[in-house]
Design a protein around this motif. Structure first.
Motif, PDB file in Angstrom:
ATOM      1  N   ASN A 180       0.889  -1.076   0.067  1.00  0.00           N
ATOM      2  CA  ASN A 180      -0.081   0.507  -0.290  1.00  0.00           C
ATOM      3  C   ASN A 180       0.519   1.579   0.190  1.00  0.00           C
ATOM      4  N   GLU A 181       0.397   2.208  -0.899  1.00  0.00           N
ATOM      5  CA  GLU A 181       1.619   3.627  -0.743  1.00  0.00           C
ATOM      6  C   GLU A 181       0.395   4.703  -0.749  1.00  0.00           C
ATOM      7  N   ASP A 182       1.021   5.892  -0.321  1.00  0.00           N
ATOM      8  CA  ASP A 182       0.221   6.882  -0.034  1.00  0.00           C
ATOM      9  C   ASP A 182       1.732   7.926   0.327  1.00  0.00           C
ATOM     10  N   GLY A 183       1.499   8.760  -0.901  1.00  0.00           N
ATOM     11  CA  GLY A 183       2.894   9.928  -1.494  1.00  0.00           C
ATOM     12  C   GLY A 183       4.270   9.061  -0.725  1.00  0.00           C
ATOM     13  N   ARG A 184       4.859   9.808   0.116  1.00  0.00           N
ATOM     14  CA  ARG A 184       6.649   9.053   0.189  1.00  0.00           C
ATOM     15  C   ARG A 184       6.268   7.752   1.139  1.00  0.00           C
ATOM     16  N   PHE A 185       5.672   7.288   1.544  1.00  0.00           N
ATOM     17  CA  PHE A 185       5.187   6.511   2.900  1.00  0.00           C
ATOM     18  C   PHE A 185       4.839   4.642   1.908  1.00  0.00           C
ATOM     19  N   THR A 186       5.241   3.663   1.862  1.00  0.00           N
ATOM     20  CA  THR A 186       4.741   2.777   0.734  1.00  0.00           C
ATOM     21  C   THR A 186       5.183   1.542   2.427  1.00  0.00           C
ATOM     22  N   VAL A 187       3.936   0.720   2.145  1.00  0.00           N
ATOM     23  CA  VAL A 187       4.101  -0.873   3.564  1.00  0.00           C
ATOM     24  C   VAL A 187       4.236  -1.874   2.234  1.00  0.00           C
ATOM     25  N   PHE A 188       5.010  -2.495   2.771  1.00  0.00           N
ATOM     26  CA  PHE A 188       5.036  -3.937   2.339  1.00  0.00           C
ATOM     27  C   PHE A 188       4.770  -5.603   3.477  1.00  0.00           C
ATOM     28  N   LEU A 189       3.802  -6.360   3.223  1.00  0.00           N
ATOM     29  CA  LEU A 189       3.560  -6.816   3.962  1.00  0.00           C
ATOM     30  C   LEU A 189       3.769  -8.350   3.504  1.00  0.00           C
ATOM     31  N   ASN A 190       5.192  -9.505   4.123  1.00  0.00           N
ATOM     32  CA  ASN A 190       5.426 -10.615   3.364  1.00  0.00           C
ATOM     33  C   ASN A 190       3.772 -11.764   4.177  1.00  0.00           C
ATOM     34  N   LYS A 191       3.221 -11.834   4.183  1.00  0.00           N
ATOM     35  CA  LYS A 191       2.883 -13.079   4.908  1.00  0.00           C
ATOM     36  C   LYS A 191       3.520 -14.585   5.303  1.00  0.00           C
ATOM     37  N   SER A 192       3.966 -14.844   4.396  1.00  0.00           N
ATOM     38  CA  SER A 192       4.500 -16.404   4.604  1.00  0.00           C
ATOM     39  C   SER A 192       5.374 -15.409   5.930  1.00  0.00           C
ATOM     40  N   ALA A 193       6.134 -14.903   5.480  1.00  0.00           N
ATOM     41  CA  ALA A 193       7.524 -14.416   6.467  1.00  0.00           C
ATOM     42  C   ALA A 193       6.818 -14.262   7.651  1.00  0.00           C
ATOM     43  N   LYS A 194       5.551 -13.445   7.313  1.00  0.00           N
ATOM     44  CA  LYS A 194       4.877 -12.747   9.113  1.00  0.00           C
ATOM     45  C   LYS A 194       5.798 -11.291   9.293  1.00  0.00           C
ATOM     46  N   HIS A 195       5.991 -10.475   7.828  1.00  0.00           N
ATOM     47  CA  HIS A 195       6.762  -9.135   7.979  1.00  0.00           C
ATOM     48  C   HIS A 195       6.517  -8.065   7.333  1.00  0.00           C
ATOM     49  N   LEU A 196       6.427  -7.057   8.088  1.00  0.00           N
ATOM     50  CA  LEU A 196       6.004  -5.963   7.085  1.00  0.00           C
ATOM     51  C   LEU A 196       7.209  -5.106   7.416  1.00  0.00           C
ATOM     52  N   SER A 197       7.500  -3.934   6.386  1.00  0.00           N
ATOM     53  CA  SER A 197       8.447  -3.194   6.543  1.00  0.00           C
ATOM     54  C   SER A 197       7.472  -1.795   5.643  1.00  0.00           C
ATOM     55  N   LEU A 198       8.068  -0.823   6.524  1.00  0.00           N
ATOM     56  CA  LEU A 198       7.626   0.455   5.765  1.00  0.00           C
ATOM     57  C   LEU A 198       9.016   1.349   4.767  1.00  0.00           C
ATOM     58  N   HIS A 199       8.707   1.897   3.946  1.00  0.00           N
ATOM     59  CA  HIS A 199       9.438   2.738   3.760  1.00  0.00           C
ATOM     60  C   HIS A 199       9.130   3.938   3.630  1.00  0.00           C
ATOM     61  N   ILE A 200       9.982   5.164   3.631  1.00  0.00           N
ATOM     62  CA  ILE A 200      10.396   6.050   3.220  1.00  0.00           C
ATOM     63  C   ILE A 200      11.138   7.333   2.151  1.00  0.00           C
ATOM     64  N   VAL A 201      10.521   7.671   1.562  1.00  0.00           N
ATOM     65  CA  VAL A 201      11.274   8.006   0.600  1.00  0.00           C
ATOM     66  C   VAL A 201      10.623   8.922  -0.291  1.00  0.00           C
ATOM     67  N   PRO A 202      11.558  10.656  -0.038  1.00  0.00           N
ATOM     68  CA  PRO A 202      12.551  10.553  -0.202  1.00  0.00           C
ATOM     69  C   PRO A 202      12.599  10.900   2.100  1.00  0.00           C
ATOM     70  N   SER A 203      13.387  10.200   2.826  1.00  0.00           N
ATOM     71  CA  SER A 203      13.223  10.878   4.365  1.00  0.00           C
ATOM     72  C   SER A 203      13.597  12.664   4.038  1.00  0.00           C
ATOM     73  N   GLN A 204      12.749  13.237   5.214  1.00  0.00           N
ATOM     74  CA  GLN A 204      13.003  14.490   5.677  1.00  0.00           C
ATOM     75  C   GLN A 204      12.921  14.467   6.687  1.00  0.00           C
ATOM     76  N   PRO A 205      13.785  15.624   7.544  1.00  0.00           N
ATOM     77  CA  PRO A 205      14.235  15.880   8.635  1.00  0.00           C
ATOM     78  C   PRO A 205      13.104  15.880  10.139  1.00  0.00           C
ATOM     79  N   GLY A 206      11.939  16.015   9.332  1.00  0.00           N
ATOM     80  CA  GLY A 206       9.895  15.926  10.115  1.00  0.00           C
ATOM     81  C   GLY A 206      10.093  14.222   9.909  1.00  0.00           C
TER      82      GLY A 206
END
Lengths: 111, 113
Positions: A57-83
């Motif tokens: 799922n993607e929303d602007g600079r933020f994307t979340v990935f879900l890997n159900k088989s591994a029971k793992h999720l990650s949040l990607h922030i691109v590009p990273s900003q000071p705030g």
């Protein structure tokens, strides 16, 4: 027994680069996964969520990935900003029974 | 902030005294939740409510009770405060739980001395 785990207490990333925050879970019944951002002395603020039937799922600079088989999720922030410097919590839910949170990752964006 | 207010924002109380924290919402959301945040633990669910007079226990409910006599108010009571209940307490509301629609209040910092 921690059902949602964030194994990195802190993460330092240079401004403009990608920030990747990771989360693992153990409960197969979780049907929604969420990421919250929190500044000191404030309540958590919702960032992005993903249903257990999706893998991205993607929303602007933020994307979340879900890997159900591994029971793992990650949040990607691109590009990273000071705030973006804050504590990020991974959370999961089963129906309306409230959120189960990880312990959080303190993200520090270096100039 | 999305129509959710916690009071008081800060409180210092003595061991053994009763304490009540209030969460007030103006969104008419059905679901309300109380969490506590402690160093090294993230946020943990204390109690939640899925309607007026309908409540249930969360992960860390011992020593706490709740009441919801009106849609807009969810009260958290520490019957006899202990030092282990020193924490920051957050209330959350939701219209559609599970879809990400949880909004948190600004928190109450409670210190039990």
């Amino acid at each position: 027994d921690q059902q949602v785990k964030q194994n990195s207490p802190s993460l330092s990333v240079q401004e403009g680069r990608i920030s990747i925050l990771n989360c693992d879970y153990t409960n197969s019944m979780f049907d929604y996964f969420l990421w919250y951002k929190k500044y000191p002395a404030e309540g958590p603020t919702f960032l992005i969520s993903i249903s257990s039937i999706k893998d991205k799922n993607e929303d602007g600079r933020f994307t979340v990935f879900l890997n159900k088989s591994a029971k793992h999720l990650s949040l990607h922030i691109v590009p990273s900003q000071p705030g973006d410097s804050a504590v990020y919590f991974c959370a999961a839910s089963v129906s309306a029974d409230g959120l189960t949170f990880g312990k959080g990752t303190h993200l520090i964006i270096q100039p | 902030d999305a129509g959710i207010t916690q009071s008081p924002r800060h409180k210092v109380t003595e061991t053994g005294t009763p304490v009540t924290l209030r969460c007030h919402q103006t969104e008419n959301h059905r679901y309300m939740y109380w969490y506590r945040q402690d160093p090294g633990h993230g946020l943990r669910l204390i109690h939640y409510s899925y309607g007026v007079k309908d409540t249930d226990k969360g992960e860390v409910s011992d020593g706490y009770s709740v009441s919801r006599s009106k849609t807009e108010d969810f009260l958290l009571t520490l019957e006899s405060a202990t030092s282990s209940q020193t924490s920051v307490y957050f209330c959350a509301i939701s219209e559609r739980p599970g879809t990400g629609g949880y909004t948190f209040g600004s928190g109450t910092r409670l210190t039990v001395v």
